[in-house]
Write an enzyme that holds these catalytic residues in place. Structure first.
Site, PDB file in Angstrom:
ATOM      1  CG  HIS A   1      -0.635   0.778  -5.683  1.00  0.00           C
ATOM      2  ND1 HIS A   1      -0.416   0.146  -4.482  1.00  0.00           N
ATOM      3  CD2 HIS A   1       0.546   1.316  -6.044  1.00  0.00           C
ATOM      4  CE1 HIS A   1       0.848   0.292  -4.121  1.00  0.00           C
ATOM      5  NE2 HIS A   1       1.455   1.001  -5.051  1.00  0.00           N
TER       6      HIS A   1
ATOM      7  CD  GLU B   1       6.834   3.951  -7.205  1.00  0.00           C
ATOM      8  OE1 GLU B   1       7.119   4.931  -7.926  1.00  0.00           O
ATOM      9  OE2 GLU B   1       6.248   4.054  -6.106  1.00  0.00           O
TER      10      GLU B   1
END
Length: 225
Positions: free
Chosen positions: A12, A89
């Site tokens: 990202h 994550e």
């Protein structure tokens, strides 16, 4: 015989917690303006690729990045994002949102190592070791270690390959830095595939069945096939 799947893995774009050098696992924050701009540039680099499927984690920063990338794509067929929590994550437990340098140095010190910066810690210890330090130090015992993270990444990859159903495909996966590090570690031990995964960088893996080769690592510029 199964056909190859080319998996374009993108971290990202920069978020505000990235900018402030804070631990950001399951915690989330929006992209900075620079993060949006770099995500758009990555989209331009990938604009010629006709993706068959697009996956993200279920966290907003990967979804926002994927949407910016797809807006640059030259192929008109709209693609629905498949949001899989398996690609979320790593969870830093009670350390979420704390300053990276402070926490990483602290957990290393508890194992007898004295370093000035988190960079020094990562120069001397693998990601798996650092995650083990953090899990052991977390007073709430909620932080994930590398084995727990790898188990759910494996589930995500298995789901992705099942969805492709043995067909040749180009697949976009927008996920997170530690996830990408763990994913690449599963398929390569090459020293050039080590180091920090940059925001909005592209790594490319080519799957034949459940085996994969790393074709590109951590690229922020240049052509991509």
């Amino acid at each position: 015989m199964s056909k190859t799947v080319k998996l374009y893995v993108v971290r990202h774009g920069e978020t505000y917690l990235n900018r402030y050098h804070k631990l950001q696992g399951w915690a989330d924050s929006p992209l900075t303006e620079e993060g949006k701009a770099v995500a758009k540039r990555t989209g331009e680099r990938l604009s010629h690729i006709a993706f068959d499927r697009v996956y993200t984690s279920d966290l907003g920063r990967t979804i926002e990045t994927a949407e910016l990338i797809l807006k640059q794509n030259k192929h008109s067929d709209p693609l629905e994002l498949c949001r899989l929590p398996q690609f979320r994550e790593v969870f830093f437990g009670s350390f979420e949102g704390d300053h990276v340098d402070r926490i990483v140095k602290q957990v290393a010190a508890q194992h007898g190592y004295q370093y000035e910066t988190s960079r020094e810690v990562f120069e001397h210890h693998s990601m798996s070791e650092v995650l083990a330090f953090m899990k052991q130090a977390d007073p709430e015992a909620d932080a994930e270690d590398a084995d727990e993270l790898q188990a759910r990444i494996n589930q995500g990859i298995e789901q992705l390959l099942l969805d492709v159903n043995g067909q040749a495909a180009a697949v976009l996966l927008v996920t997170h830095g530690v996830v990408i590090r763990q994913l690449l570690d599963r398929y390569t031990e090459h020293p050039e595939h080590q180091g920090e995964v940059k925001n909005a960088s592209v790594s490319v893996l080519e799957f034949a069945g459940d085996q994969a080769n790393v074709l590109v690592f951590n690229s922020l510029s240049g052509p991509l096939d």
